[in-house]
Design an enzyme around this catalytic site. Structure first.
Site, PDB file in Angstrom:
ATOM      1  N   GLU A 100      45.992  41.379  29.400  1.00 12.70           N
ATOM      2  CA  GLU A 100      45.183  40.491  28.573  1.00 12.70           C
ATOM      3  C   GLU A 100      46.051  40.009  27.413  1.00 12.70           C
ATOM      4  OE1 GLU A 100      42.071  39.587  29.259  1.00 12.70           O
ATOM      5  OE2 GLU A 100      41.580  41.050  30.812  1.00 12.70           O
ATOM      6  N   ASP A 125      29.855  34.261  43.985  1.00 11.17           N
ATOM      7  CA  ASP A 125      29.615  34.889  42.690  1.00 11.17           C
ATOM      8  C   ASP A 125      30.324  34.125  41.570  1.00 11.17           C
ATOM      9  OD1 ASP A 125      28.367  36.968  41.171  1.00 11.17           O
ATOM     10  OD2 ASP A 125      30.295  37.994  41.029  1.00 11.17           O
TER      11      ASP A 125
END
Length: 185
Positions: A100, A125
């Site tokens: 991240e 999804d």
């Protein structure tokens, strides 16, 4: 004798052809078959999902390429998660290490990611996430769906918080343009 001469001529011609240098343009125009197969595999379903949810197929395909490394990442192979979609609660998940971008630097963190029965379920999804938003903000991805083109949608993804990578929109746009994914929009 004529047959032998013809064979030698063809053989030498083949050797000459094989010995020719491949230009840089020829190399850059070559697309590995595996990449094209991946695109073809998901493109039709991306168009179906566009009709159902409104997400541009070029964005859906580019994200699948980027997030799953052409369907070769551990998350995509073992868990059919082509989009790096995180999970929790009662959903089946797997904990994995990911990178991240936080406070101007890349860090490694452990996160729970969704597990899917098929890549199609992952795509569905992904599209539902954009259409329905998150539990804390149902309009979180509204700008992605209302974007006029893939460039606007790529930047809307970044603004909506889909990824922490500051170059996420640029990476998507480069993939879309390199592989002409906008032809599916």
């Amino acid at each position: 004798m004529i047959v032998l001469f013809s064979f030698v001529f063809i053989f030498l011609g083949t050797l000459y052809f094989l010995a020719q240098e491949i230009t840089e343009d020829q190399v850059t125009q070559y697309e590995p078959l595996e990449e094209q197969e991946f695109i073809v595999q998901i493109a039709d379903y991306a168009k179906v999902l566009q009709d159902k949810y409104g997400i541009l197929p070029s964005i859906s395909i580019a994200q699948a390429i980027l997030e799953s490394d052409w369907g070769t990442s551990e998350l995509s192979i073992k868990n059919n998660n082509y989009y790096g979609i995180k999970g929790g609660g009662t959903e089946p998940t797997v904990t994995m290490t990911t990178k991240e971008f936080v406070d101007g630097e890349w860090i490694e963190v452990k996160a729970d990611f969704r597990k899917y029965a098929s890549w199609q379920e992952s795509m569905e999804d992904h599209s539902e996430l954009f259409a329905k938003g998150t539990t804390w903000n149902e309009n979180q991805y509204a700008k992605v769906l209302t974007a006029n083109d893939y460039k606007e949608a790529a930047y809307a993804l970044q603004e909506s918080g889909y990824a922490t990578d500051p170059d996420y929109p640029g990476k998507l746009i480069r993939l879309i343009e390199q592989y002409q994914l906008d032809q599916y929009d």
